[in-house]
Design a protein around this motif. Sequence first.
Motif, PDB file in Angstrom:
ATOM      1  N   THR A  75      22.592  36.017  17.314  1.00 18.17           N
ATOM      2  CA  THR A  75      23.122  35.590  18.416  1.00 18.17           C
ATOM      3  C   THR A  75      22.311  36.076  19.691  1.00 18.17           C
ATOM      4  O   THR A  75      22.394  35.542  20.822  1.00 18.17           O
ATOM      5  N   CYS A  76      21.791  37.287  19.832  1.00 21.85           N
ATOM      6  CA  CYS A  76      21.177  37.897  20.728  1.00 21.85           C
ATOM      7  C   CYS A  76      19.671  37.513  20.774  1.00 21.85           C
ATOM      8  O   CYS A  76      19.075  37.609  21.986  1.00 21.85           O
ATOM      9  N   PHE A  77      19.154  37.479  19.780  1.00 28.77           N
ATOM     10  CA  PHE A  77      17.589  37.293  19.511  1.00 28.77           C
ATOM     11  C   PHE A  77      17.005  36.016  19.055  1.00 28.77           C
ATOM     12  O   PHE A  77      16.046  35.699  19.333  1.00 28.77           O
ATOM     13  N   GLY A  78      18.127  35.126  18.669  1.00 31.62           N
ATOM     14  CA  GLY A  78      17.684  33.778  17.940  1.00 31.62           C
ATOM     15  C   GLY A  78      17.218  34.065  16.806  1.00 31.62           C
ATOM     16  O   GLY A  78      17.036  35.062  16.267  1.00 31.62           O
ATOM     17  N   GLY A  79      16.228  33.219  16.199  1.00 30.78           N
ATOM     18  CA  GLY A  79      15.363  33.295  15.049  1.00 30.78           C
ATOM     19  C   GLY A  79      16.000  33.034  13.805  1.00 30.78           C
ATOM     20  O   GLY A  79      17.018  32.286  13.694  1.00 30.78           O
ATOM     21  N   THR A  80      15.473  33.057  12.657  1.00 30.98           N
ATOM     22  CA  THR A  80      15.872  32.772  11.225  1.00 30.98           C
ATOM     23  C   THR A  80      16.328  33.944  10.631  1.00 30.98           C
ATOM     24  O   THR A  80      15.786  35.108  10.694  1.00 30.98           O
ATOM     25  N   ILE A  81      17.334  33.805   9.518  1.00 29.65           N
ATOM     26  CA  ILE A  81      17.985  34.788   8.900  1.00 29.65           C
ATOM     27  C   ILE A  81      17.961  34.464   7.473  1.00 29.65           C
ATOM     28  O   ILE A  81      18.120  33.437   6.984  1.00 29.65           O
ATOM     29  N   ALA A  82      17.784  35.784   6.703  1.00 32.43           N
ATOM     30  CA  ALA A  82      17.837  35.350   5.302  1.00 32.43           C
ATOM     31  C   ALA A  82      18.318  36.594   4.552  1.00 32.43           C
ATOM     32  O   ALA A  82      18.237  37.822   5.053  1.00 32.43           O
ATOM     33  N   PHE A  83      19.115  36.476   3.459  1.00 32.97           N
ATOM     34  CA  PHE A  83      19.802  37.438   2.570  1.00 32.97           C
ATOM     35  C   PHE A  83      19.327  37.303   1.173  1.00 32.97           C
ATOM     36  O   PHE A  83      19.532  36.250   0.515  1.00 32.97           O
ATOM     37  N   ASP A  84      18.995  38.582   0.748  1.00 33.07           N
ATOM     38  CA  ASP A  84      18.970  38.720  -0.721  1.00 33.07           C
ATOM     39  C   ASP A  84      20.279  39.820  -1.195  1.00 33.07           C
ATOM     40  O   ASP A  84      20.109  40.643  -0.686  1.00 33.07           O
ATOM     41  N   THR A  85      21.183  39.078  -2.129  1.00 26.80           N
ATOM     42  CA  THR A  85      22.138  40.036  -2.494  1.00 26.80           C
ATOM     43  C   THR A  85      22.097  40.416  -4.058  1.00 26.80           C
ATOM     44  O   THR A  85      21.280  39.827  -4.772  1.00 26.80           O
ATOM     45  N   LEU A  86      22.837  41.407  -4.432  1.00 31.80           N
ATOM     46  CA  LEU A  86      22.963  41.855  -5.758  1.00 31.80           C
ATOM     47  C   LEU A  86      23.680  40.584  -6.353  1.00 31.80           C
ATOM     48  O   LEU A  86      24.493  39.888  -5.737  1.00 31.80           O
ATOM     49  N   GLU A  87      23.339  40.590  -7.889  1.00 30.15           N
ATOM     50  CA  GLU A  87      24.078  39.465  -8.378  1.00 30.15           C
ATOM     51  C   GLU A  87      25.552  39.765  -9.036  1.00 30.15           C
ATOM     52  O   GLU A  87      26.115  38.933  -8.967  1.00 30.15           O
ATOM     53  N   THR A  88      25.725  41.328  -8.849  1.00 32.57           N
ATOM     54  CA  THR A  88      27.295  41.517  -9.342  1.00 32.57           C
ATOM     55  C   THR A  88      27.817  42.204  -8.059  1.00 32.57           C
ATOM     56  O   THR A  88      27.154  42.692  -7.342  1.00 32.57           O
ATOM     57  N   GLU A  89      29.120  42.027  -8.190  1.00 30.74           N
ATOM     58  CA  GLU A  89      29.885  42.933  -7.064  1.00 30.74           C
ATOM     59  C   GLU A  89      29.891  44.491  -7.340  1.00 30.74           C
ATOM     60  O   GLU A  89      29.713  44.774  -8.694  1.00 30.74           O
ATOM     61  N   ILE A  90      29.860  45.129  -6.340  1.00 35.86           N
ATOM     62  CA  ILE A  90      30.165  46.565  -6.348  1.00 35.86           C
ATOM     63  C   ILE A  90      31.709  47.069  -5.883  1.00 35.86           C
ATOM     64  O   ILE A  90      31.906  46.427  -4.835  1.00 35.86           O
ATOM     65  N   ILE A 139      18.493  43.099   0.834  1.00 35.78           N
ATOM     66  CA  ILE A 139      17.809  43.314   2.040  1.00 35.78           C
ATOM     67  C   ILE A 139      18.019  41.868   2.820  1.00 35.78           C
ATOM     68  O   ILE A 139      18.133  40.747   2.050  1.00 35.78           O
ATOM     69  N   GLY A 140      18.038  42.027   3.877  1.00 33.48           N
ATOM     70  CA  GLY A 140      18.584  40.687   4.918  1.00 33.48           C
ATOM     71  C   GLY A 140      17.428  41.060   6.162  1.00 33.48           C
ATOM     72  O   GLY A 140      16.782  42.074   6.173  1.00 33.48           O
ATOM     73  N   SER A 141      16.998  39.915   6.484  1.00 28.61           N
ATOM     74  CA  SER A 141      15.851  39.760   7.461  1.00 28.61           C
ATOM     75  C   SER A 141      16.128  38.882   8.551  1.00 28.61           C
ATOM     76  O   SER A 141      16.752  37.663   8.365  1.00 28.61           O
ATOM     77  N   LEU A 142      15.931  39.363   9.866  1.00 29.43           N
ATOM     78  CA  LEU A 142      16.057  38.533  10.759  1.00 29.43           C
ATOM     79  C   LEU A 142      14.921  38.325  11.495  1.00 29.43           C
ATOM     80  O   LEU A 142      14.135  39.343  11.917  1.00 29.43           O
ATOM     81  N   VAL A 143      14.012  37.199  11.729  1.00 27.38           N
ATOM     82  CA  VAL A 143      12.730  37.133  12.261  1.00 27.38           C
ATOM     83  C   VAL A 143      12.969  36.053  13.406  1.00 27.38           C
ATOM     84  O   VAL A 143      13.198  35.409  13.378  1.00 27.38           O
ATOM     85  N   SER A 144      12.558  36.736  14.734  1.00 25.12           N
ATOM     86  CA  SER A 144      12.620  35.901  15.829  1.00 25.12           C
ATOM     87  C   SER A 144      11.133  36.128  16.554  1.00 25.12           C
ATOM     88  O   SER A 144      10.472  36.884  16.243  1.00 25.12           O
TER      89      SER A 144
END
Length: 131
Positions: free
Chosen positions: A28-43, A53-58
């Motif tokens: 919301t501050c910088f705009g851009g696209t966002i992507a997330f890779d999550t673990l398959e299981t809950e911890i 790893i999550g990534s915000l690229v603006s």
Amino acid sequence: MMTTSKYVGAVFITFSGNCRKALTYYQTCFGGTIAFDTLETEIQGYTEKPVVIGSLVSDSIIIHGSDLIHNEGRIRGNYLSVFLQCNTIGERQALIEKLEFGKTHRVIIDDVCQKLIEVIDSFDVRWVIAI
């Protein structure tokens, strides 16, 4: 034929369980696209699957983050400051207001012309913003 690589700098921030929320907020501050890779299981201790790893690229910044922390944990002060160069005082002030959204204690700027202003956002990330 020898090729050269172009490296792009980015920031990596360790968030202890709130990576998705933090990167979504920064979007919301910088705009851009966002992507997330999550673990398959809950911890245990996480309300949802942790972000590996999550990534915000603006156009103005690239931020990577993770919910997975080192063995010593995430301790206030053991992370880095994010440096951003703004073109104008007005641009910097608008960014400061976005980064401080929702905070009760906001930075007081005595001299808007000072070269560097430090802001700590609601995720305890320290931003150094220059003009």
